[in-house]
Design a protein around this motif. Structure first.
Motif: not given
Length: 420
Positions: A369-373
Motif C-alpha cells: 500500500l505504501l513503502a515503510p521508507d
C-alpha cells in the motif's frame, strides 16, 4: 468507502483463503513435451522467428546459479507464447539475446517476481517495455502466499514440481528432469496471469497493479551498492575500526578471487571466517590456520593470501580505517525518534497505524500500500502545510504511485495534522 473496499468486503474468499476442495492435479510434463535447448545462433534465429510470429503475452523465466557461481547471471531462459510454444535458451552458449528481446519488445512479458529476473535478463539484452508480475498481482489481490507453486495450486488447481529450484544451473549438460522443471515454470504462467487479472478487476485493483507493473518496467538499473563489504553476515560483532578494516580487506580479496574463478564468494571463503579473522587479528599464517574457516583443508598459499589481506589492514594509517557505520541517509532509525524528535515519533506512530489499518481494509500487505521508507521520510520531514494537496506532493516526491497517494493521502493528512 472506495470501490475497492466495497468489492473486497463483498467477496473476500478468493483472495484470502488457502485452497480447499479437490487436491491439485500434478502437472508432470509440458503440453508439447520438453523442447531441445537452444544453444547455437541458428537455433536461436528459429526461436526469434517463432516468438515474433506468436500472439499475446509471453511468459518469461530465468534460472541462475546462486550459491554456485559469481554474480547473478542467467544460465537458462524459459519462454512460452501462444503460437510459438515453449523455448529453453542457454545464455552460456548464446550470450546475446538482444534479437529475441527486440522481437518481443511490443509484447507484454509475464514474470513471477519480476525484480529478481530483470537484472540478469537485462545483462543478456532482454528488456521488457510492458510486464505483468504474477507474484505482485497475488500480493495486491490479497493472497496469503505468493510463491509460484502455491499460486498455481490456489488459482489454477495444478501442482508443479518443486525439486530443482536451487540446483547448479551452470552445470552442463542440463539433466532432462531439470529441463522439464524449467519448462513447467512457464507452462501455466499466462493462464495464471489471466486469472489474476480477472481477480484484480473484480476487486477494483487492476489499475493499481498496472501502475505498479509500469513502474517496475520503467525503473532504471539500481546504482552500485556503496561499501558492499558491509553486508558481510555477522558484521555487527565487529566493533573496532581496525577489525572493520580486516573485514573490508578480506572481503575485497575474496571478491576478486571469486570473480576470477567464477565462484560464489561463499565457496571461496565464508563470511563466518572473515568475521573470525577480524576479531582475532592473527599476526601470522600459523595463527590464522587455527581459526574457524581456515582449517587444514586450506593450502599454505591460500592462507598466505588471506594473511596478506589481514596484514594490509593492520598496517593502514588510522585516518584510512573505515568508520563503524555509513553516513546516515534519510531519517535515523525509528527507535531513536522519541529522544531526537518526540513530535516526529508521534507522527510516525499515527501514520503507521493509519496505513496499516487501511491496508487491512483493502486486504493487501501494508508495504504494498505504501513503502515503510516513504512513511518514515514523510513523518521525519513533513510538508509545512498539512493539507491533502501538500501531502500528495510530498508523497509524489518520495516515489509513491498515484494509486497509493489516492488511497493514503486522507489518512496521512489526518495523522500528520493530529500531531502537529
Amino acid at each position: 468507502m472506495t470501490d475497492a473496499q466495497q468489492t473486497a468486503e463483498a467477496s473476500p474468499e478468493v483472495s484470502t483463503r488457502e485452497p480447499s476442495g479437490p487436491a491439485p492435479v500434478p502437472l508432470l510434463a509440458p503440453r508439447e513435451g520438453v523442447p531441445p535447448v537452444t544453444a547455437d545462433p541458428e537455433a536461436l534465429a528459429g526461436v526469434v522467428s517463432a516468438f515474433a510470429a506468436g500472439t499475446g503475452p509471453v511468459a518469461v523465466d530465468a534460472e541462475r546459479a546462486s550459491g554456485y557461481r559469481y554474480g547473478q547471471r542467467a544460465y537458462l531462459v524459459q519462454l512460452r507464447r501462444a503460437g510459438a510454444g515453449t523455448a529453453l535458451v542457454d545464455p552460456a552458449a548464446v550470450p546475446d539475446l538482444s534479437a529475441l528481446g527486440e522481437a518481443l519488445a511490443q509484447a507484454e512479458w509475464v514474470l513471477h517476481a519480476a525484480t529478481q529476473d530483470l537484472p540478469c535478463l537485462r545483462d543478456i539484452g532482454m528488456v521488457p517495455t510492458r510486464l505483468f508480475d504474477t507474484e505482485l498481482a497475488g500480493r495486491l489481490a490479497g493472497f496469503a502466499r505468493v510463491g509460484l507453486g502455491v499460486m498455481v495450486e490456489t488459482v489454477l488447481g495444478y501442482s508443479l514440481e518443486k525439486g530443482h529450484s536451487a540446483v547448479d544451473w551452470s552445470s552442463r549438460p542440463l539433466p532432462e528432469p531439470w529441463l522439464r522443471y524449467a519448462a513447467l515454470d512457464v507452462e501455466l504462467l499466462v493462464d495464471l496471469r489471466d486469472a489474476l487479472e480477472e481477480e484484480l478487476r473484480r476487486q477494483g485493483k487492476l489499475e493499481w497493479a498496472l501502475e505498479e507493473f509500469a513502474a517496475i518496467a520503467a525503473a532504471p538499473p539500481p546504482p552500485p551498492r556503496k561499501d558492499p563489504w558491509r553486508r558481510t553476515s555477522g558484521l555487527h560483532k565487529v566493533r573496532r575500526r581496525r577489525q572493520l578494516a580486516v573485514v573490508r580487506e578480506l572481503w575485497t580479496a575474496r571478491d576478486r578471487l571469486a570473480r576470477r574463478r567464477d565462484l560464489s564468494p561463499g565457496k571461496v571463503l565464508s563470511d563466518a571466517a572473515i568475521i573470525a579473522a577480524a576479531q582475532a587479528l592473527p599476526p601470522d599464517v600459523k595463527t590464522l590456520a587455527g581459526l574457524h574457516g581456515f582449517g587444514h583443508r586450506m593450502g599454505r598459499r591460500q592462507l598466505q593470501q588471506w594473511q596478506s589481506a589481514i596484514d594490509r589492514a593492520r598496517e593502514l594509517p588510522e585516518a584510512e580505517l573505515p568508520q563503524p557505520g555509513l553516513p546516515a541517509e534519510g531519517p535515523p532509525p525509528p527507535r531513536a525518534w522519541p529522544d531526537r524528535d518526540p513530535a516526529a515519533a508521534a507522527r510516525l506512530a499515527a501514520a503507521r497505524g493509519a496505513v496499516t489499518a487501511h491496508a487491512e481494509e483493502l486486504r493487501l500487505p501494508q508495504e504494498n500500500l505504501l513503502a515503510p521508507d516513504v512513511v518514515r521520510r514523510l513523518c521525519w520531514e513533513p510538508p509545512a502545510e498539512r493539507t491533502p494537496q501538500a501531502v500528495s506532493e510530498a508523497l509524489r516526491g518520495l516515489g509513491a504511485r498515484e494509486w497509493q497517494i489516492e488511497q493514503t493521502v486522507e489518512a496521512l493528512t489526518e495523522a500528520l495534522g493530529a500531531t502537529a
